[in-house]
Design an enzyme around this catalytic site. Structure first.
Site, short mmCIF file in Angstrom:
data_model
loop_
_atom_site.label_atom_id
_atom_site.label_comp_id
_atom_site.label_asym_id
_atom_site.label_seq_id
_atom_site.Cartn_x
_atom_site.Cartn_y
_atom_site.Cartn_z
N SER A 7 -19.03 -87.57 -1.09
CA SER A 7 -18.04 -86.87 -1.91
C SER A 7 -18.28 -85.37 -1.92
O SER A 7 -19.43 -84.91 -1.84
CB SER A 7 -18.14 -87.41 -3.34
OG SER A 7 -17.48 -86.56 -4.22
N ALA A 8 -17.20 -84.62 -2.08
CA ALA A 8 -17.30 -83.16 -2.19
C ALA A 8 -18.04 -82.73 -3.45
O ALA A 8 -18.44 -81.58 -3.55
CB ALA A 8 -15.90 -82.56 -2.20
N TYR A 31 -22.69 -89.07 -10.75
CA TYR A 31 -21.98 -89.65 -9.60
C TYR A 31 -22.31 -88.86 -8.33
O TYR A 31 -22.66 -89.42 -7.29
CB TYR A 31 -20.48 -89.63 -9.89
CG TYR A 31 -19.62 -90.02 -8.71
CD1 TYR A 31 -19.51 -91.35 -8.31
CD2 TYR A 31 -18.90 -89.05 -8.00
CE1 TYR A 31 -18.72 -91.70 -7.23
CE2 TYR A 31 -18.11 -89.40 -6.92
CZ TYR A 31 -18.02 -90.72 -6.55
OH TYR A 31 -17.24 -91.06 -5.48
N LYS A 35 -24.47 -89.86 -4.69
CA LYS A 35 -23.99 -89.63 -3.32
C LYS A 35 -25.03 -88.83 -2.53
O LYS A 35 -25.34 -89.17 -1.39
CB LYS A 35 -22.65 -88.88 -3.34
CG LYS A 35 -21.50 -89.69 -3.91
CD LYS A 35 -21.17 -90.88 -3.04
CE LYS A 35 -19.93 -91.62 -3.50
NZ LYS A 35 -19.71 -92.88 -2.76
N TYR A 59 -15.59 -86.87 1.13
CA TYR A 59 -14.17 -86.85 0.75
C TYR A 59 -13.91 -85.74 -0.26
O TYR A 59 -14.68 -85.58 -1.20
CB TYR A 59 -13.75 -88.13 0.04
CG TYR A 59 -13.94 -89.45 0.71
CD1 TYR A 59 -14.51 -89.59 1.97
CD2 TYR A 59 -13.53 -90.60 0.05
CE1 TYR A 59 -14.66 -90.85 2.54
CE2 TYR A 59 -13.68 -91.85 0.61
CZ TYR A 59 -14.25 -91.97 1.86
OH TYR A 59 -14.41 -93.21 2.39
N PHE A 60 -12.79 -85.09 -0.15
CA PHE A 60 -12.34 -84.17 -1.19
C PHE A 60 -11.52 -84.98 -2.22
O PHE A 60 -12.08 -85.89 -2.81
CB PHE A 60 -11.69 -82.92 -0.57
CG PHE A 60 -12.79 -81.97 -0.15
CD1 PHE A 60 -13.67 -82.30 0.88
CD2 PHE A 60 -13.05 -80.81 -0.86
CE1 PHE A 60 -14.77 -81.48 1.20
CE2 PHE A 60 -14.13 -79.98 -0.55
CZ PHE A 60 -14.99 -80.33 0.48
N ASN A 61 -10.24 -84.75 -2.46
CA ASN A 61 -9.54 -85.51 -3.50
C ASN A 61 -8.53 -86.49 -2.90
O ASN A 61 -7.36 -86.12 -2.70
CB ASN A 61 -8.83 -84.55 -4.47
CG ASN A 61 -9.79 -83.86 -5.41
OD1 ASN A 61 -10.69 -83.13 -4.98
ND2 ASN A 61 -9.64 -84.07 -6.71
N ASN A 80 -8.51 -91.29 -15.28
CA ASN A 80 -9.11 -89.96 -15.51
C ASN A 80 -8.61 -88.95 -14.50
O ASN A 80 -8.63 -87.76 -14.75
CB ASN A 80 -10.64 -90.03 -15.37
CG ASN A 80 -11.26 -90.83 -16.49
OD1 ASN A 80 -10.88 -90.66 -17.65
ND2 ASN A 80 -12.17 -91.72 -16.15
N ARG A 113 -7.29 -78.05 -6.18
CA ARG A 113 -8.06 -79.05 -5.44
C ARG A 113 -7.47 -79.25 -4.05
O ARG A 113 -6.31 -78.94 -3.79
CB ARG A 113 -8.02 -80.41 -6.17
CG ARG A 113 -8.68 -80.42 -7.53
CD ARG A 113 -10.19 -80.32 -7.43
NE ARG A 113 -10.84 -80.38 -8.73
CZ ARG A 113 -11.04 -79.33 -9.52
NH1 ARG A 113 -10.62 -78.14 -9.17
NH2 ARG A 113 -11.66 -79.47 -10.68
N ASP A 177 -15.42 -79.34 -15.15
CA ASP A 177 -14.42 -79.00 -14.13
C ASP A 177 -14.67 -77.61 -13.55
O ASP A 177 -15.07 -76.70 -14.26
CB ASP A 177 -13.01 -79.01 -14.73
CG ASP A 177 -12.37 -80.39 -14.68
OD1 ASP A 177 -12.96 -81.30 -14.06
OD2 ASP A 177 -11.28 -80.54 -15.26
N1 UDP Z 1 -6.55 -82.75 -14.45
C1 UDP Z 1 -5.68 -82.48 -15.51
N2 UDP Z 1 -5.28 -83.53 -16.29
C2 UDP Z 1 -5.67 -84.82 -16.08
C3 UDP Z 1 -6.56 -85.07 -15.00
C4 UDP Z 1 -6.97 -84.02 -14.21
O1 UDP Z 1 -5.29 -81.33 -15.74
O2 UDP Z 1 -5.28 -85.71 -16.84
C5 UDP Z 1 -6.96 -81.63 -13.56
C6 UDP Z 1 -8.47 -81.37 -13.52
O3 UDP Z 1 -8.85 -80.47 -14.53
C7 UDP Z 1 -8.64 -80.79 -12.10
C8 UDP Z 1 -7.56 -81.51 -11.28
O4 UDP Z 1 -6.61 -81.98 -12.23
O5 UDP Z 1 -8.37 -79.41 -12.09
C9 UDP Z 1 -8.08 -82.69 -10.46
O6 UDP Z 1 -8.79 -83.57 -11.32
P1 UDP Z 1 -9.25 -85.02 -10.85
O7 UDP Z 1 -9.94 -85.67 -12.02
O8 UDP Z 1 -8.10 -85.76 -10.24
O9 UDP Z 1 -10.28 -84.74 -9.68
P2 UDP Z 1 -11.71 -84.00 -9.68
O10 UDP Z 1 -12.01 -83.53 -11.05
O11 UDP Z 1 -12.64 -85.04 -9.18
O12 UDP Z 1 -11.54 -82.87 -8.69
#
Ligand code: UDP
Length: 220
Positions: A7-8, A31, A35, A59-61, A80, A113, A177
């Site tokens: 994972s990234a 998590y 990885k 992986y990225f997103n 989430n 992202r 975040d």
């Molecule tokens: N995000 C958001 N509301 C949500 C879920 C995520 O604003 O209910 C935002 C989060 O702050 C981030 C982006 O969406 O900037 C991607 O979040 P995600 O959880 O999908 O992936 P990750 O945090 O693993 O990059």
């Protein structure tokens, strides 16, 4: 031979993105640490025997679903992640999307992202299987597009492509975040001849298509 889904989130945050495979690692989440530990275990395993080979895919997103609408993510609990949450708002299972902060240093202030379609992720694995015997025996490769999309851009694209309305509220930042997470995808292209083909529009269309066709996931 092992192809490992990493994972990234293993990357550190000292240097601004995009991240290349040689950048510093410093996962902040448990998590991400699992990885990274397993990446290290695999490196030792490859070095322990001439026959052992591994490709680690960071992986990225990953988002989206199969175009057929037959294979997708069966979301049983409150999601989430952003795309599954948007999908649940569109389906009426949630009233609105909470956007976690609009004061980041990005184009519109919301988190940016590198979203990659799950079918491109799958193709990255196929390429890895094809190449694993022909390349150096231990390789780490990013799976991302190199292009960033903010929360608001994803939301607006989802609304446009699927002709639905996604109400949202701006709320506090979520702990842990980062502003931006982006891949440098060049190594994937040069080592395993892999480039992402799907667009953000494809990702939004396919995610909603799967949900519409399967309101109860695999249970119906
Ligand atoms: N995000 C958001 N509301 C949500 C879920 C995520 O604003 O209910 C935002 C989060 O702050 C981030 C982006 O969406 O900037 C991607 O979040 P995600 O959880 O999908 O992936 P990750 O945090 O693993 O990059």
């Amino acid at each position: 031979e092992i192809i490992f889904s990493s994972s990234a989130t293993v990357y550190g945050q000292k240097k601004p993105p995009p991240f290349s495979e040689y950048d510093e690692l410093d996962p902040i989440s448990p998590y991400g640490r699992t990885k990274l530990f397993f990446e290290m275990v695999l490196k030792d395993w490859v070095n322990s025997n001439l026959k052992n080979r591994a490709i680690i895919l960071r992986y990225f997103n990953p988002v989206g679903a199969h175009r057929s609408g037959l294979i997708g993510e069966d979301q049983r609990e409150n999601p989430n992640n952003l795309m599954p949450y948007i999908v649940q708002v569109a389906a009426g299972k949630q009233n609105y999307l909470s956007i976690f902060g609009n004061d980041y240093s990005t184009r519109d202030g919301t988190g940016e992202r590198d979203y990659i379609h799950v079918l491109d992720v799958a193709k990255g694995h196929v390429k890895s299987v094809e190449k694993i015997k022909k390349i150096e025996k231990f390789q780490i490769i990013n799976l991302g597009t190199g292009k960033g999309t903010t929360v608001l851009e994803l939301l607006k694209t989802f609304e446009k492509v699927n002709e639905v309305n996604i109400p949202y509220k701006i709320v506090q930042r979520r702990t842990g975040d980062v502003a931006k997470l982006l891949a440098n995808p060049e190594k994937a292209s040069s080592i395993i001849d892999f480039k992402c083909k799907k667009t953000i529009e494809d990702m939004c269309f396919d995610a909603w298509n799967w949900q519409k066709n399967n309101p109860c996931g695999y249970l119906d």
